[in-house]
Design an enzyme around this catalytic site. Structure first.
Site, PDB file in Angstrom:
ATOM      1  N   THR A  26       0.845  -1.193   0.000  1.00  0.00           N
ATOM      2  CA  THR A  26       0.000   0.000   0.000  1.00  0.00           C
ATOM      3  C   THR A  26       0.881   1.244   0.000  1.00  0.00           C
ATOM      4  O   THR A  26       1.746   1.400   0.859  1.00  0.00           O
ATOM      5  CB  THR A  26      -0.922  -0.008   1.236  1.00  0.00           C
ATOM      6  N   GLN A 101      -3.850  -7.836  -5.907  1.00  0.00           N
ATOM      7  CA  GLN A 101      -4.392  -8.274  -4.619  1.00  0.00           C
ATOM      8  C   GLN A 101      -5.766  -7.639  -4.393  1.00  0.00           C
ATOM      9  O   GLN A 101      -5.908  -6.412  -4.409  1.00  0.00           O
ATOM     10  CB  GLN A 101      -3.446  -7.902  -3.478  1.00  0.00           C
ATOM     11  N   HIS A 180      -6.753 -11.224  -0.490  1.00  0.00           N
ATOM     12  CA  HIS A 180      -6.125 -10.738   0.747  1.00  0.00           C
ATOM     13  C   HIS A 180      -6.881 -11.304   1.949  1.00  0.00           C
ATOM     14  O   HIS A 180      -7.904 -10.784   2.368  1.00  0.00           O
ATOM     15  CB  HIS A 180      -6.154  -9.204   0.767  1.00  0.00           C
ATOM     16  N   ASN A 183      -3.569  -9.829   7.636  1.00  0.00           N
ATOM     17  CA  ASN A 183      -3.377  -8.492   8.218  1.00  0.00           C
ATOM     18  C   ASN A 183      -4.618  -7.881   8.855  1.00  0.00           C
ATOM     19  O   ASN A 183      -4.743  -6.666   8.941  1.00  0.00           O
ATOM     20  CB  ASN A 183      -2.815  -7.525   7.161  1.00  0.00           C
ATOM     21  N   TYR A 185      -7.762  -7.801   7.918  1.00  0.00           N
ATOM     22  CA  TYR A 185      -8.829  -7.242   7.073  1.00  0.00           C
ATOM     23  C   TYR A 185     -10.022  -8.203   7.039  1.00  0.00           C
ATOM     24  O   TYR A 185     -10.051  -9.214   7.737  1.00  0.00           O
ATOM     25  CB  TYR A 185      -8.261  -6.912   5.693  1.00  0.00           C
ATOM     26  N   ASN A 240      -3.616  -4.708  13.038  1.00  0.00           N
ATOM     27  CA  ASN A 240      -5.005  -4.262  13.159  1.00  0.00           C
ATOM     28  C   ASN A 240      -5.767  -5.027  14.239  1.00  0.00           C
ATOM     29  O   ASN A 240      -6.931  -5.392  14.069  1.00  0.00           O
ATOM     30  CB  ASN A 240      -5.709  -4.375  11.798  1.00  0.00           C
ATOM     31  N   GLY A 306      10.710  -9.572   6.254  1.00  0.00           N
ATOM     32  CA  GLY A 306      11.997  -9.292   6.869  1.00  0.00           C
ATOM     33  C   GLY A 306      13.145 -10.154   6.388  1.00  0.00           C
ATOM     34  O   GLY A 306      14.134 -10.345   7.101  1.00  0.00           O
TER      35      GLY A 306
END
Length: 371
Positions: A26, A101, A180, A183, A185, A240, A306
């Protein structure tokens, strides 16, 4: 002979020349008037396209009510389809492969994004708590509101919005779509028992909580065919205000169910990097998604979070993952696959320019030969 980051890989019908994938990121730089991609976005993606390289384009709301940030490009209007078409044309001109996505943020929204100022929707009326703040349509940070629980009769409309988003992505020239489911959502909200307190066929048991994700996946398969559809999951994520107390039974069921469908790939976010871009998160002493779920997954597995060059090479060589998705380093190194192969130094990223703005921190990072 073990694979390397630079050996070919078949993903669905596509042949990748290397296994350095651009993660969905994003960036909040769509045109302000209609949330459609424009020339600046074309340049950004074109810079990062490589022959036989896979780009997973940033999360794009499938419907207006699924928005949660200003200037995120959507995939529900004619202008947005045409804007994305310019991007897919540019990526294809370089021989690249690009998936979109598909996104619905659910409770990670604010009434300022909703028609008529309505409340955001979620599986249940459970607000985001803790040190999280919502972003309003004009970019202010405010406390999250308590969302409205979707009626059972409305859920078919959610599935239909993803189906329409998949159709629009096909029209826009993408090579496939990624659902998606990570995370925190909407689709992950349905998966997780702390957020989903429903008593209908979409709540309660693991099978019921997984139902919406699987219905959405099947809707996309109906548009694209299974081998051009993928799903992203974050089993140990904390973004979130999400999190399942014991993720293995839930995600074990989900991975096995998805594994019967012949998808292009499954995409994990590693637990050590689960802040959804809001901060540099490096959790210690947490399990590895690729270690846990590789034995359950029969197809191509992409993982992200990472990774250094060395860790990415080890993951692919060991067979724990088939490809590695890079996010932050792909932002600041448009030629990241080349740099990793050459063992060249990486340009550091500037977190302050991740979200919103124009060229700075977006299209002005140098290529290695110019650095």
């Amino acid at each position: 002979m073990s694979a390397s980051l630079y050996s070919p890989l078949k993903v669905g019908p596509y042949q990748l020349n290397h296994r350095v994938v651009m993660a969905p990121l994003t960036r909040m730089r769509a045109a302000q008037a209609d949330n459609a991609p424009h020339g600046l976005n074309v340049e950004y993606y074109s810079q990062r396209a490589t022959k036989g390289g896979l780009i997973i384009a940033e999360a794009s709301p499938v419907v207006q009510t699924g928005r949660g940030n200003p200037r995120t490009p959507g995939i529900y209007s004619r202008e947005q389809i045409e804007g994305w078409r310019a991007i897919t044309d540019a990526v294809h001109a370089k021989g690249g492969i690009i998936f979109l996505q598909l996104w619905h943020v659910g409770r990670v929204s604010h009434s300022s994004f909703q028609p008529g100022g309505a409340l955001p929707v979620a599986p249940s009326a459970v607000p985001i708590s803790g040190n999280f703040t919502a972003m309003t349509a004009d970019g202010k940070q405010v406390p999250y509101e308590t969302p409205r629980a979707l009626e059972t009769s409305e859920i078919a409309g959610i599935v239909e919005s993803f189906r329409e988003g998949a159709r629009n992505a096909l029209e826009a020239g993408f090579d496939g779509v990624e659902i998606h489911g990570a995370n925190g959502y909407l689709l992950e909200q349905f998966l997780q028992s702390r957020i989903n307190q429903r008593t209908d066929q979409y709540g309660g048991s693991i099978e019921n909580r997984a139902r919406l994700l699987l219905e959405v996946t099947d809707a996309a398969i109906g548009v694209w065919g299974a081998d051009r559809v993928a799903v992203r999951l974050s089993p140990y994520g904390v973004a979130n205000d999400t999190g399942e107390a014991d993720p293995m039974p839930l995600y074990g069921h989900v991975v096995k169910a998805l594994g019967t469908r012949g998808l292009a790939y499954l995409h994990f976010i590693e637990p050590r990097s689960s802040g959804a871009g809001r901060a540099d998160v490096n959790h210690q002493n947490v399990p590895s998604a690729m270690d846990l779920f590789r034995p359950l997954w029969p197809g191509v597995l992409i993982t992200a979070g990472g990774f250094t060059r060395e860790a990415a090479e080890d993951a692919v060589a060991s067979g724990k993952a088939d490809a590695i998705a890079f996010g932050r380093h792909f932002i600041s190194n448009p030629d990241l696959p080349h740099r990793l192969k050459q063992k060249a130094p990486l340009t550091p990223y500037n977190r302050a320019t991740f979200y919103g703005g124009a060229e700075t921190g977006y299209t002005d990072y140098p290529f290695y030969e110019n650095a």
